[in-house]
Design an enzyme around this catalytic site. Sequence first.
Site, short mmCIF file in Angstrom:
data_model
loop_
_atom_site.label_atom_id
_atom_site.label_comp_id
_atom_site.label_asym_id
_atom_site.label_seq_id
_atom_site.Cartn_x
_atom_site.Cartn_y
_atom_site.Cartn_z
N HIS A 1 0.96 -1.33 -0.09
CA HIS A 1 0.00 0.01 -0.05
C HIS A 1 0.87 1.24 -0.16
CE1 HIS A 1 -2.83 -2.65 2.47
NE2 HIS A 1 -3.56 -2.59 1.29
N LYS B 1 -15.12 -8.37 3.88
CA LYS B 1 -14.00 -8.65 4.56
C LYS B 1 -14.39 -8.50 5.96
CE LYS B 1 -10.53 -7.83 1.38
NZ LYS B 1 -9.41 -7.03 0.89
N SER C 1 -2.81 -7.64 2.85
CA SER C 1 -3.08 -7.54 4.39
C SER C 1 -3.45 -8.99 4.74
CB SER C 1 -4.18 -6.60 4.78
OG SER C 1 -3.85 -5.36 4.06
N ARG D 1 -1.82 -5.94 -8.62
CA ARG D 1 -0.68 -6.85 -8.39
C ARG D 1 -0.54 -7.93 -9.49
NH1 ARG D 1 -2.89 -7.94 -2.43
NH2 ARG D 1 -4.93 -8.07 -3.78
O1 PNS Z 1 -8.38 -3.09 0.20
P1 PNS Z 1 -9.93 -3.62 -0.71
O2 PNS Z 1 -10.51 -4.43 0.52
O3 PNS Z 1 -9.64 -4.22 -1.90
O4 PNS Z 1 -10.73 -2.35 -0.82
C1 PNS Z 1 -12.01 -2.53 -1.52
C2 PNS Z 1 -12.85 -1.07 -1.20
C3 PNS Z 1 -12.73 -0.73 0.32
C4 PNS Z 1 -12.05 -0.11 -2.04
C5 PNS Z 1 -14.40 -1.23 -1.80
O5 PNS Z 1 -14.81 -2.49 -1.15
C6 PNS Z 1 -15.11 -0.06 -1.73
O6 PNS Z 1 -15.01 0.74 -2.67
N1 PNS Z 1 -15.84 0.14 -0.95
C7 PNS Z 1 -16.64 1.17 -0.71
C8 PNS Z 1 -18.18 0.81 -0.91
C9 PNS Z 1 -18.35 0.73 -2.42
O7 PNS Z 1 -18.36 2.07 -2.99
N2 PNS Z 1 -18.74 -0.22 -3.19
C10 PNS Z 1 -19.12 -0.27 -4.54
C11 PNS Z 1 -17.73 -0.32 -5.33
S1 PNS Z 1 -17.98 -1.25 -6.61
#
Ligand code: PNS
Length: 179
Positions: free
Chosen positions: A32, A56, A143, A105
């Site tokens: 990150h 998660k 993570s 990645r």
């Molecule tokens: O580090 P991660 O868990 O891959 O991040 C994912 C994250 C937090 C960026 C994604 O789940 C997100 O954007 N969450 C906010 C809710 C949202 O907007 N959902 C619709 C996006 S498709």
Amino acid sequence: MKISRECFASKGCVKMKTAICPGSFDPVTYGHIDIIKRAAGIFDKVIVGVLVNVEKKPWFTIEERTDLLKKTVGDIPNVEIVGFDGLLVDFAAKHNANVIVKGLRAVSDFEYEFQMALTNNKLNNKIETVFLTTSSEHMYLSSSIVKQVGLLGGDISPFVPEFVHDEILLRIRQRSSLK
Ligand code: PNS
């Protein structure tokens, strides 16, 4: 003809580019940090959005994750760390950000990231998603993998800063004392 950034700015043509680096950061890893630092080198301002990933089950609260990020990248002048619970596009719009930066990645990330990018664009077409390829040394890092290695007694010091390492080990000790 050489056109400098100042030249555009003096004509009032340059818009301040604010990018969001979103993630669950549960907790922040060197992978990150690499993406955030590189984004800070490209955009005028980077807001690290600590968001809820409903898929998660986090080890750290949003406040804890935000604090760990502040300790890690909080000293970069154009980086701000903000926790948020809701839609990513709403978070971006609230902060006048027109770009979402994500790290890619491997091919395995692509489908999920592509789906999120398209969904976010459908929700708000003023916001673009930009992908940065992760540095080769961080390709394998997540993570979840770090927490798994820690749970199984492996050395996680190559993957996270020292204070994050200590926090993960503390969580593992707390978890095992609850059993
Ligand atoms: O580090 P991660 O868990 O891959 O991040 C994912 C994250 C937090 C960026 C994604 O789940 C997100 O954007 N969450 C906010 C809710 C949202 O907007 N959902 C619709 C996006 S498709």
